[in-house]
Write a protein that holds these residues in place. Sequence first.
Motif, PDB file in Angstrom:
ATOM      1  N   SER A 179      66.113  56.058  35.981  1.00 22.73           N
ATOM      2  CA  SER A 179      65.345  55.011  37.180  1.00 22.73           C
ATOM      3  C   SER A 179      66.729  54.494  38.278  1.00 22.73           C
ATOM      4  CB  SER A 179      64.783  53.933  36.562  1.00 22.73           C
ATOM      5  OG  SER A 179      65.522  53.120  35.724  1.00 22.73           O
ATOM      6  N   THR A 210      57.842  49.003  29.458  1.00 22.30           N
ATOM      7  CA  THR A 210      57.677  50.104  30.397  1.00 22.30           C
ATOM      8  C   THR A 210      56.503  50.956  30.115  1.00 22.30           C
ATOM      9  OG1 THR A 210      58.721  52.124  30.930  1.00 22.30           O
ATOM     10  CG2 THR A 210      58.904  51.581  28.696  1.00 22.30           C
ATOM     11  N   GLN A 211      55.748  51.477  31.297  1.00 22.13           N
ATOM     12  CA  GLN A 211      54.601  52.073  31.083  1.00 22.13           C
ATOM     13  C   GLN A 211      54.666  53.754  31.170  1.00 22.13           C
ATOM     14  OE1 GLN A 211      51.362  50.408  31.242  1.00 22.13           O
ATOM     15  NE2 GLN A 211      52.958  48.786  30.708  1.00 22.13           N
ATOM     16  N   ILE A 212      56.076  54.049  31.059  1.00 21.40           N
ATOM     17  CA  ILE A 212      56.384  55.456  31.043  1.00 21.40           C
ATOM     18  C   ILE A 212      56.771  55.809  29.737  1.00 21.40           C
ATOM     19  CG2 ILE A 212      57.830  57.188  32.357  1.00 21.40           C
ATOM     20  CD1 ILE A 212      58.063  55.420  34.584  1.00 21.40           C
ATOM     21  N   GLU A 213      56.198  56.727  29.108  1.00 24.32           N
ATOM     22  CA  GLU A 213      56.731  57.439  27.779  1.00 24.32           C
ATOM     23  C   GLU A 213      57.452  58.586  27.978  1.00 24.32           C
ATOM     24  OE1 GLU A 213      55.148  57.501  24.052  1.00 24.32           O
ATOM     25  OE2 GLU A 213      55.479  55.481  24.642  1.00 24.32           O
ATOM     26  N   HIS A 214      58.880  58.335  27.656  1.00 23.92           N
ATOM     27  CA  HIS A 214      59.705  59.483  27.787  1.00 23.92           C
ATOM     28  C   HIS A 214      60.753  59.303  26.704  1.00 23.92           C
ATOM     29  CE1 HIS A 214      62.707  61.899  29.480  1.00 23.92           C
ATOM     30  NE2 HIS A 214      61.858  62.420  30.298  1.00 23.92           N
ATOM     31  N   SER A 216      63.453  54.759  31.049  1.00 22.21           N
ATOM     32  CA  SER A 216      62.502  54.419  31.972  1.00 22.21           C
ATOM     33  C   SER A 216      62.523  52.748  32.226  1.00 22.21           C
ATOM     34  CB  SER A 216      61.072  54.896  31.703  1.00 22.21           C
ATOM     35  OG  SER A 216      61.117  56.212  31.641  1.00 22.21           O
ATOM     36  N   LYS A 240      53.083  69.424  35.163  1.00 24.43           N
ATOM     37  CA  LYS A 240      54.303  69.199  34.465  1.00 24.43           C
ATOM     38  C   LYS A 240      54.728  70.345  33.527  1.00 24.43           C
ATOM     39  CE  LYS A 240      56.409  65.441  33.456  1.00 24.43           C
ATOM     40  NZ  LYS A 240      56.768  64.120  32.794  1.00 24.43           N
ATOM     41  N   ASN A 253      63.587  56.691  26.569  1.00 23.30           N
ATOM     42  CA  ASN A 253      63.806  55.428  26.188  1.00 23.30           C
ATOM     43  C   ASN A 253      64.382  55.014  24.829  1.00 23.30           C
ATOM     44  OD1 ASN A 253      62.026  55.291  28.548  1.00 23.30           O
ATOM     45  ND2 ASN A 253      60.159  55.055  27.617  1.00 23.30           N
TER      46      ASN A 253
END
Length: 357
Positions: free
Chosen positions: A132, A99-103, A76, A239, A106
């Motif tokens: 992204s 990054t603010q997106i936990e995935h 992300s 989700k 990463n």
Amino acid sequence: MKILAINPGSTSTKVSYYVDGEIVKEQGISHSTEEIRKFQNVVDQMEFRRDILLAFMKEEGIDPKELDAVAGRGGSLPPVSSGAYEVNAEMIDYLKNVTQIEHPSNLGAILANEIKEQGNEKTIALIYDPVSVDEFEDVARISGLKGIERKSIGHALNMRAVAMKVAREEGLDYHNSVLIVAHLGGGNTISIHQNGKMIDLISDDEGPFSTERTGGLPLKYLMPLCYERSLKEMLRLYKREGGLKSYAGTSDARKIEERVLAGDEELKTVYDGYIYQIAKGIGSLATVTNGVVDRIALTGGVAYSQMIVEELQKRVGFIAPIIAVPGEHEMIALSKGAERVVLGEEELKQFCQSDFA
């Protein structure tokens, strides 16, 4: 040419070993819920997953010092162009601290760098086509509400790999053609590629519902539900509990199709609606290039369904010939991308946080 590819998922880590143009070993290493729950954040899993990868390499006799490249799935990051990016300190810092997106993706760059550190002085660590990738034209970013932009986030790695594969096999030049690629799985992303760039896409939050995601919903009926449920509950519905699963109780498209073929008329209407929405998504993207489309590719796990392929052929076959490329092609895409970089056929780009300040 020896390349290790790493693709971290929520409950598994896929790893492949690529030698001279072919994947000679590929494995999906599963992680139990109990193992993953020990870690508060995704990046906290690094050492756990790294040690598993090193054990795999030792068992398979893969010497890190013989690797030309280690390719990790891109996570992300801010909006970037397609292609290969060298893993550097700024990228790792962004994935760990910004990054603010936990995935799980990463971890791809971070793990690639960990293995590279045990390689030789020429071993490179890179990512390829991160989630992204953003090559939108300005007009594609307009959402309908000032202050909110449409975002390019989706299955870029698999979709671009399939687009290039279809173009090659159909005698087309990917950089001089138009293709629509529909990735159909737990989540859906439908993208349009023009002259080598992915210029627009329809993702989970605005497009067709998938096997377990809601897709775009009627806002005036959705908004009251947002006040009745917590953000966490709404994200779970969107989700994990939406789409076909909300109607059928399962997200397994094969089981749903079996029930439809066995005569479940109510579920058949839902399944028809699922196909109907995918067709609408494909059709809407055809307008981006004024109806000029060379091929439509169907990929992801759902593309194994002959019923889905045949029904979509009826609805959108008039736009362009449909090619089914079922499954996911991310490991070979990572390996081939890394190979092109090592051979000097493709640029290795540099990630710089200040470019996105």
